[in-house]
Design an enzyme around this catalytic site. Structure first.
Site, mmCIF file in Angstrom:
data_model
loop_
_atom_site.group_PDB
_atom_site.id
_atom_site.type_symbol
_atom_site.label_atom_id
_atom_site.label_comp_id
_atom_site.label_asym_id
_atom_site.label_seq_id
_atom_site.Cartn_x
_atom_site.Cartn_y
_atom_site.Cartn_z
ATOM 1 N N LYS A 173 30.052 33.452 42.593
ATOM 2 C CA LYS A 173 31.118 32.438 43.152
ATOM 3 C C LYS A 173 30.774 31.726 44.293
ATOM 4 O O LYS A 173 29.991 32.058 44.927
ATOM 5 C CB LYS A 173 32.443 33.377 43.452
ATOM 6 C CG LYS A 173 33.083 34.015 42.439
ATOM 7 C CD LYS A 173 34.573 34.799 42.702
ATOM 8 C CE LYS A 173 35.137 35.362 41.465
ATOM 9 N NZ LYS A 173 36.287 35.960 42.165
ATOM 10 N N TYR A 281 36.561 50.695 45.457
ATOM 11 C CA TYR A 281 36.136 51.685 44.808
ATOM 12 C C TYR A 281 35.906 53.037 45.404
ATOM 13 O O TYR A 281 35.443 54.095 44.690
ATOM 14 C CB TYR A 281 34.720 51.195 44.296
ATOM 15 C CG TYR A 281 34.761 49.945 43.692
ATOM 16 C CD1 TYR A 281 34.946 49.889 42.165
ATOM 17 C CD2 TYR A 281 34.344 48.659 44.162
ATOM 18 C CE1 TYR A 281 35.207 48.667 41.321
ATOM 19 C CE2 TYR A 281 34.477 47.478 43.121
ATOM 20 C CZ TYR A 281 34.905 47.797 41.896
ATOM 21 O OH TYR A 281 35.154 46.694 41.084
#
Length: 302
Positions: A173, A281
């Site tokens: 990105k 996570y």
């Protein structure tokens, strides 16, 4: 956005030149801003400076009535806040009515991932004798081995792979580059595909391509094409859970953390700009640790 075409062009220059924003990012900003412009038109509001807290409150009510999630509403507010900020800087408007609007608190869902047994089932039942089968195995092995986004995967070229160092150069990105290592299974799958299956597929078209992953006609594979492949694989093997590209990314991160990888290393591998994005996570890892403790400790249960 005919009425505010000049304002959008100013903002577009900011996105392209200063932010170096990707096309997908620009499309999202355009969608959110035009959505608000249509709301203004329905409310007979003809000037951006007319927008105040009451109008914004009505707009938020409209968004929630349309069934948008807290995450989507927050994205709309953030887009409009930035839009007004740039227009203020360019002296188009005098104030930013979205500046003091609080973003809705978002729930942080635990990302879905595949267990080791599910990954083994997927890879062990795939056909490696055909060109498309070799390609599909290479895609899954590489995405699971590196955690790259599907958009990053389809952009990979032959020059981006270093088989000696077992790394790939990924364009992420904001056009940020990062090197990501891969293991022996991914190396073997990629080598087999590039030397055999890919050659057969590329030979089907007259022009050559440097992209690693190609479709059945030898043309570069798209993100939608990868999703179609994963859907078909899940259906063919009777997988009871959905299989999509981002789930492989979730699985990569979760398995690393469950096996003791450092959070900042995982952040770097995933290409996250902030550690907080990667920390989602850890909830999965903590949940697993709790279950292991409950099952293993002799005094965890009565």
């Amino acid at each position: 956005m005919n009425v505010f075409h000049k304002e959008w062009l100013l903002f577009l220059d900011y996105l392209k030149i200063e932010r170096n924003a990707a096309k997908n990012t620009i499309d999202i900003y355009y969608h959110d801003i035009t959505h608000f412009i249509r709301f203004m038109e329905n409310e007979n509001i003809s000037m951006l400076e007319e927008v105040d807290h009451l109008i914004i409150r009505n707009y938020l009510t409209t968004l929630y009535k349309q069934g948008l999630s807290k995450r989507s509403v927050a994205r709309h507010i953030s887009a409009l806040r930035t839009f007004y900020k740039i227009l203020m800087r360019e002296n188009v408007v005098e104030s930013n009515p979205f500046k003091q609007i609080s973003l809705p608190k978002q729930d942080k869902p635990i990302p879905h991932f595949l267990y080791d047994e599910e990954m083994e089932l997927i890879l062990s039942t795939m056909d490696s004798d055909t060109s498309l089968g070799q390609r599909n195995i290479a895609i899954i092995e590489l995405m699971y081995a590196t955690g790259i986004r599907v958009s990053e995967c389809v952009q990979l070229t032959l020059q981006d792979i270093d088989f000696d160092l077992q790394t790939i150069l990924v364009l992420g990105k904001g056009n940020k580059e990062r090197y990501v290592p891969f293991g022996e299974f991914a190396k073997d799958a990629l080598s087999r595909y590039i030397l055999n299956g890919r050659k057969d597929l590329v030979n089907k078209q007259n022009t050559s391509t440097n992209y690693i992953f190609v479709n059945a006609e030898g043309a570069p594979l798209t993100t939608r094409g990868v999703q179609y492949i994963l859907n078909k694989i899940a259906k063919d093997i009777g997988l009871t859970v959905k299989l999509h590209p981002h789930k492989l990314r979730h699985t990569f991160a979760t398995h690393l953390l469950n096996n003791g990888a450092d959070l900042r290393v995982v952040q770097e591998l995933l290409g996250h700009s902030t550690l907080s994005t990667t920390q989602i996570y850890t909830h999965v890892s903590k949940d697993r640790l709790s279950k292991v403790y409950q099952n293993a400790h002799p005094r965890a249960k009565n």
